[in-house]
Design a protein around this motif. Structure first.
Motif, PDB file in Angstrom:
ATOM      1  N   ARG A 192      47.569  57.406  50.425  1.00 54.85           N
ATOM      2  CA  ARG A 192      46.988  58.711  50.147  1.00 54.85           C
ATOM      3  C   ARG A 192      47.121  58.978  48.648  1.00 54.85           C
ATOM      4  NH1 ARG A 192      48.466  64.293  50.077  1.00 54.85           N
ATOM      5  NH2 ARG A 192      46.976  65.608  51.220  1.00 54.85           N
ATOM      6  N   SER A 193      46.043  59.425  48.058  1.00 53.92           N
ATOM      7  CA  SER A 193      46.112  59.614  46.614  1.00 53.92           C
ATOM      8  C   SER A 193      45.247  60.799  46.204  1.00 53.92           C
ATOM      9  CB  SER A 193      45.619  58.343  45.921  1.00 53.92           C
ATOM     10  OG  SER A 193      45.005  58.663  44.704  1.00 53.92           O
ATOM     11  N   ALA A 194      45.654  61.436  45.138  1.00 51.36           N
ATOM     12  CA  ALA A 194      44.796  62.485  44.581  1.00 51.36           C
ATOM     13  C   ALA A 194      43.511  61.826  44.117  1.00 51.36           C
ATOM     14  CB  ALA A 194      45.492  63.175  43.418  1.00 51.36           C
ATOM     15  N   PHE A 195      42.415  62.511  44.323  1.00 53.21           N
ATOM     16  CA  PHE A 195      41.109  61.984  43.971  1.00 53.21           C
ATOM     17  C   PHE A 195      41.071  61.527  42.513  1.00 53.21           C
ATOM     18  CE2 PHE A 195      36.709  62.843  42.554  1.00 53.21           C
ATOM     19  CZ  PHE A 195      36.050  61.945  43.368  1.00 53.21           C
ATOM     20  N   SER A 196      41.616  62.368  41.643  1.00 56.41           N
ATOM     21  CA  SER A 196      41.533  62.064  40.206  1.00 56.41           C
ATOM     22  C   SER A 196      42.336  60.817  39.828  1.00 56.41           C
ATOM     23  CB  SER A 196      42.010  63.262  39.395  1.00 56.41           C
ATOM     24  OG  SER A 196      43.306  63.617  39.801  1.00 56.41           O
ATOM     25  N   GLU A 197      43.372  60.515  40.622  1.00 53.63           N
ATOM     26  CA  GLU A 197      44.183  59.328  40.327  1.00 53.63           C
ATOM     27  C   GLU A 197      43.385  58.045  40.470  1.00 53.63           C
ATOM     28  OE1 GLU A 197      47.370  59.183  39.417  1.00 53.63           O
ATOM     29  OE2 GLU A 197      47.916  61.304  39.653  1.00 53.63           O
ATOM     30  N   LEU A 198      42.286  58.125  41.206  1.00 57.02           N
ATOM     31  CA  LEU A 198      41.489  56.926  41.412  1.00 57.02           C
ATOM     32  C   LEU A 198      40.556  56.667  40.232  1.00 57.02           C
ATOM     33  CD1 LEU A 198      40.598  57.455  45.174  1.00 57.02           C
ATOM     34  CD2 LEU A 198      42.305  55.908  44.228  1.00 57.02           C
ATOM     35  N   PHE A 199      40.626  57.548  39.246  1.00 57.91           N
ATOM     36  CA  PHE A 199      39.739  57.404  38.080  1.00 57.91           C
ATOM     37  C   PHE A 199      40.497  57.265  36.772  1.00 57.91           C
ATOM     38  CE2 PHE A 199      37.220  59.277  41.351  1.00 57.91           C
ATOM     39  CZ  PHE A 199      35.972  58.698  41.206  1.00 57.91           C
ATOM     40  N   PRO A 200      41.331  56.241  36.662  1.00 58.02           N
ATOM     41  CA  PRO A 200      42.065  56.096  35.408  1.00 58.02           C
ATOM     42  C   PRO A 200      41.176  55.469  34.342  1.00 58.02           C
ATOM     43  CG  PRO A 200      42.681  54.343  36.886  1.00 58.02           C
ATOM     44  CD  PRO A 200      41.603  55.135  37.588  1.00 58.02           C
ATOM     45  N   MET A 203      33.612  55.627  52.224  1.00 61.72           N
ATOM     46  CA  MET A 203      33.583  56.749  53.153  1.00 61.72           C
ATOM     47  C   MET A 203      32.581  56.478  54.265  1.00 61.72           C
ATOM     48  SD  MET A 203      33.807  60.012  50.565  1.00 61.72           S
ATOM     49  CE  MET A 203      33.537  61.296  51.797  1.00 61.72           C
ATOM     50  N   LYS A 204      31.427  55.947  53.847  1.00 59.41           N
ATOM     51  CA  LYS A 204      30.373  55.647  54.807  1.00 59.41           C
ATOM     52  C   LYS A 204      30.888  54.663  55.853  1.00 59.41           C
ATOM     53  CE  LYS A 204      26.425  53.244  54.187  1.00 59.41           C
ATOM     54  NZ  LYS A 204      25.447  52.713  53.217  1.00 59.41           N
ATOM     55  N   ARG A 205      31.652  53.706  55.354  1.00 52.92           N
ATOM     56  CA  ARG A 205      32.183  52.694  56.280  1.00 52.92           C
ATOM     57  C   ARG A 205      33.429  53.171  57.002  1.00 52.92           C
ATOM     58  NH1 ARG A 205      31.578  46.877  53.464  1.00 52.92           N
ATOM     59  NH2 ARG A 205      29.570  47.237  52.457  1.00 52.92           N
ATOM     60  N   GLN A 206      33.773  54.387  56.777  1.00 50.79           N
ATOM     61  CA  GLN A 206      34.946  55.006  57.395  1.00 50.79           C
ATOM     62  C   GLN A 206      36.237  54.252  57.121  1.00 50.79           C
ATOM     63  OE1 GLN A 206      33.357  55.288  61.388  1.00 50.79           O
ATOM     64  NE2 GLN A 206      32.883  57.459  61.059  1.00 50.79           N
ATOM     65  N   VAL A 207      36.281  53.672  55.936  1.00 47.47           N
ATOM     66  CA  VAL A 207      37.522  53.025  55.518  1.00 47.47           C
ATOM     67  C   VAL A 207      38.457  54.082  54.948  1.00 47.47           C
ATOM     68  CG1 VAL A 207      38.532  51.329  53.952  1.00 47.47           C
ATOM     69  CG2 VAL A 207      36.324  50.866  55.016  1.00 47.47           C
ATOM     70  N   ILE A 208      37.842  55.060  54.268  1.00 42.86           N
ATOM     71  CA  ILE A 208      38.643  56.130  53.684  1.00 42.86           C
ATOM     72  C   ILE A 208      38.032  57.469  54.081  1.00 42.86           C
ATOM     73  CG2 ILE A 208      39.302  54.779  51.669  1.00 42.86           C
ATOM     74  CD1 ILE A 208      37.200  56.368  50.098  1.00 42.86           C
ATOM     75  N   SER A 209      38.827  58.529  53.921  1.00 48.19           N
ATOM     76  CA  SER A 209      38.270  59.861  54.075  1.00 48.19           C
ATOM     77  C   SER A 209      38.834  60.754  52.976  1.00 48.19           C
ATOM     78  CB  SER A 209      38.587  60.434  55.455  1.00 48.19           C
ATOM     79  OG  SER A 209      39.976  60.441  55.649  1.00 48.19           O
ATOM     80  N   ASN A 221      39.879  75.764  48.866  1.00 47.65           N
ATOM     81  CA  ASN A 221      38.880  75.786  47.807  1.00 47.65           C
ATOM     82  C   ASN A 221      39.516  75.542  46.449  1.00 47.65           C
ATOM     83  OD1 ASN A 221      36.527  76.093  49.073  1.00 47.65           O
ATOM     84  ND2 ASN A 221      36.283  78.297  48.650  1.00 47.65           N
ATOM     85  N   PHE A 222      38.853  74.786  45.627  1.00 46.37           N
ATOM     86  CA  PHE A 222      39.274  74.567  44.239  1.00 46.37           C
ATOM     87  C   PHE A 222      40.565  73.770  44.106  1.00 46.37           C
ATOM     88  CE2 PHE A 222      37.209  78.897  43.947  1.00 46.37           C
ATOM     89  CZ  PHE A 222      35.950  78.363  43.744  1.00 46.37           C
ATOM     90  N   GLU A 223      41.133  73.342  45.205  1.00 43.91           N
ATOM     91  CA  GLU A 223      42.334  72.525  45.075  1.00 43.91           C
ATOM     92  C   GLU A 223      41.958  71.063  44.881  1.00 43.91           C
ATOM     93  OE1 GLU A 223      45.672  75.115  47.418  1.00 43.91           O
ATOM     94  OE2 GLU A 223      45.391  73.005  47.927  1.00 43.91           O
ATOM     95  N   GLU A 224      42.955  70.305  44.521  1.00 43.71           N
ATOM     96  CA  GLU A 224      42.728  68.883  44.297  1.00 43.71           C
ATOM     97  C   GLU A 224      42.255  68.200  45.587  1.00 43.71           C
ATOM     98  OE1 GLU A 224      42.515  65.985  42.063  1.00 43.71           O
ATOM     99  OE2 GLU A 224      44.631  66.181  41.469  1.00 43.71           O
ATOM    100  N   LEU A 225      41.323  67.286  45.428  1.00 48.74           N
ATOM    101  CA  LEU A 225      40.869  66.490  46.568  1.00 48.74           C
ATOM    102  C   LEU A 225      41.840  65.340  46.796  1.00 48.74           C
ATOM    103  CD1 LEU A 225      37.169  66.161  45.475  1.00 48.74           C
ATOM    104  CD2 LEU A 225      37.941  67.400  47.489  1.00 48.74           C
ATOM    105  N   PHE A 226      42.022  64.988  48.066  1.00 49.22           N
ATOM    106  CA  PHE A 226      42.851  63.824  48.356  1.00 49.22           C
ATOM    107  C   PHE A 226      42.044  62.777  49.101  1.00 49.22           C
ATOM    108  CE2 PHE A 226      46.143  66.763  47.295  1.00 49.22           C
ATOM    109  CZ  PHE A 226      47.060  65.951  46.648  1.00 49.22           C
ATOM    110  N   VAL A 227      42.306  61.532  48.763  1.00 53.88           N
ATOM    111  CA  VAL A 227      41.605  60.440  49.410  1.00 53.88           C
ATOM    112  C   VAL A 227      42.609  59.707  50.284  1.00 53.88           C
ATOM    113  CG1 VAL A 227      40.259  58.352  49.075  1.00 53.88           C
ATOM    114  CG2 VAL A 227      40.072  60.240  47.439  1.00 53.88           C
ATOM    115  N   ILE A 228      42.219  59.452  51.521  1.00 53.97           N
ATOM    116  CA  ILE A 228      43.148  58.832  52.464  1.00 53.97           C
ATOM    117  C   ILE A 228      42.572  57.515  52.959  1.00 53.97           C
ATOM    118  CG2 ILE A 228      44.244  59.112  54.733  1.00 53.97           C
ATOM    119  CD1 ILE A 228      43.638  62.283  53.700  1.00 53.97           C
ATOM    120  N   LEU A 229      43.428  56.525  52.960  1.00 57.87           N
ATOM    121  CA  LEU A 229      43.034  55.212  53.470  1.00 57.87           C
ATOM    122  C   LEU A 229      43.185  55.260  54.984  1.00 57.87           C
ATOM    123  CD1 LEU A 229      42.235  52.303  52.716  1.00 57.87           C
ATOM    124  CD2 LEU A 229      44.657  51.781  52.552  1.00 57.87           C
TER     125      LEU A 229
END
Lengths: 258, 196, 196
Positions: free
Chosen positions: A198-206, A224-230, A236-244
């Protein structure tokens, strides 16, 4: 004689005079005023594109030279000489100019030394201080040095500039090496793994450059399409998180239409 | 503390502070180790960096602090990272103004212009914006003109530890005020020492 | 290239790129050395850092990117730097953020971070709590990010009558050459937050 003289070749009328003195092999302590004045005036004639501001300074010097030249033509009265032995030297109309030239020459040479130091120093690189803000205890926000002034701010900006210079080209290089979506999908999955799934969305953009960011973004959409991550967001306005969501075998990611 | 441990701590701290630099006193406070011991370890560290061919970095005295820097012969390699390595070099005019300020500080704009025989507001502005000079006070008198002096960044930019490291001014051919004082002091000291 | 020389170059590059990190492909391009050789040298370098007790730094590999960091057992030593009020490392971050805000206000956090290349929420928090900066509005768009500007207290603190009295800027610093990325990132974040 060539008159191809550019104004910006000289940093001022004194600089031009020193140049002439050097080139004409004149003894600075015994300047032939007629010759020097003639040469000087020839030169400022040749400098066609004079900015008005600077032109005036060159013209003032020309007037000074002419004045000295004409004063030297005046006969010295015997009586005046006897008045005081001291003034004999001071009476030379050239003295003030010579003093100025010699004083200026000192700093002109010092500037050359500085130039050498500058290029030596440019061979050596440092790094910015590490970001330690995460280590400070919450209750004790970083204290602000009480002695900072406006110039310290400028200094701080200067450092940012130096750092940016080192950052930017590295990114442009990355752009040139054609990042594939496939690679980026692996990279995203790998970083998610390293963050424990699990990671903050922005962390994936170094990344710094646009292309990499876009490709990374597209990879995330594809994953996301392949449902590998969500992706989730608490409010609202909070950081997005990406989950494996699932572990994918490598070969499954290889099938990408690019 | 044993030397190796001390050296590793010094290296870690030096690494973290980066171009901010750190001095012996600060080291001593942070590590609770005597200054002398710190200095010995720093000199050991420096030797170690310099003598090992595996090391790309070294220890330098800059602007009154110790800083880690890359070694000089790494420049070509690192330059490849920098787009336009020479684009920020100072102009001749700026260097002249800077030399005058460095050696004659504190000094006003008018004095600088008098020395150079040319308007100098543009170079002064550049130097301020590059953090190489700053206002260090105001001249007495009606104008209360700004007095300029060099900054820490100046030392850093030219790789100097302190102003004492500036190369001496080219021989002072003239009997300007400073020299008279110097001369006086020299004569004075001569007279004094000859008396003993 | 012999191993020692390669290691020294790797160290110098790693040192200079800082927290950005650098990957094998980039090393390979910069040094014109095969990736395999690079990888071997990096692993050698890591062993060397880890095994020497004199070293306070080591090599970390995160998501294919290599960067130098201090060794984990240096944490206590480094913490002292944070706790020690005489160290400037923390105020440096705040000062940088303050400088950017002073000259580029109104400005969002994302833009500040883009300029500095590091996260800046803590320094912003510090400056807000010291009343040197404040929220002066919201950026347009769905994100409606906070725009920061300086306060009266800021002018007071630096002894300025108005913002016009700030010394002139180093031209290149804030030129918007990264604007494309900025714009893109802003749009990008907007688009994303609007999706819910």
């Amino acid at each position: 004689m060539s008159y191809e003289v550019k104004l910006d070749a000289f940093s001022g009328p004194l600089d031009l005079l020193l140049h002439l003195i050097h080139r004409l092999e004149i003894d600075i302590y015994d300047i032939p005023m007629a010759e020097l004045t003639g040469q000087y005036i020839d030169h400022i004639h040749a400098m066609k594109v004079l900015e008005l501001n600077e032109a005036s300074e060159y013209l003032v010097m020309a007037a000074t030279l002419l004045a000295i030249k004409s004063r030297m033509l005046l006969p010295i009265h015997e009586g005046e000489l006897e008045d005081s032995e001291f003034e004999v030297e001071a009476l030379d109309p050239r003295e003030e100019l010579v003093n100025k030239l010699i004083e200026y020459k000192k700093y002109k040479e010092a500037a050359v030394e500085l130039k050498l130091l500058e290029s030596d120093r440019a061979l050596v690189y440092t790094r910015p201080p590490s970001d330690l803000s995460s280590m400070e205890p919450d209750e004790q926000l970083a204290l602000f040095d009480a002695s900072v002034n406006v110039y310290d701010m400028i200094s701080a900006l200067q450092k940012i500039l130096r750092r940016k210079n080192l950052r930017k080209p590295l990114s442009t290089r990355v752009a040139r090496q054609e990042i594939s979506m496939k690679d980026q999908m692996f990279a995203v999955v790998n970083s998610l793994r390293s963050f424990g799934g699990r990671s903050a969305f922005s962390e994936l953009f170094p990344y710094e450059d646009k292309t990499t960011i876009i490709v990374t973004f597209l990879s995330i959409l594809e994953l996301m399409k392949r449902q590998v991550i969500s992706v989730e967001q608490q409010n609202n306005f909070e950081e997005l998180f990406v989950i494996l969501d699932k572990e994918v075998p490598e070969d499954e990611l290889r099938t990408v239409d690019e | 503390m044993n030397l190796e441990l001390l050296m590793s701590k010094l290296e870690a701290l030096l690494f973290v502070v980066g171009d901010e630099g750190i001095n012996v006193k600060q080291f001593s406070q942070l590590l609770e180790v005597e200054s002398m011991e710190i200095e010995a370890a720093l000199s050991e560290l420096k030797t170690y960096y310099e003598e090992s061919n595996m090391r790309g970095i070294t220890l330098k005295n800059l602007a009154g602090t110790y800083q880690l820097t890359t070694k000089t012969d790494m420049a070509d390699t690192i330059k490849k990272l920098v787009e336009n390595p020479t684009s920020h070099v100072l102009s001749t005019a700026s260097l002249e103004v800077l030399a005058i300020i460095a050696y004659k500080q504190p000094i006003t704009r008018v004095e600088i212009e008098d020395l150079r025989g040319v308007k100098s507001d543009r170079p002064i502005q550049t130097l301020v914006s590059r953090a190489l000079i700053q206002e260090v006070g105001r001249a007495e008198g009606t104008g209360r003109a700004i007095l300029y002096g060099t900054t820490k960044e100046f030392l850093n930019y030219f790789g100097l530890d302190s102003l004492d490291e500036l190369p001496p001014l080219p021989e002072q051919v003239l009997k300007d005020d400073d020299q008279e004082t110097d001369l006086f002091m020299t004569k004075f000291q001569e007279a004094f020492s000859s008396e003993e």
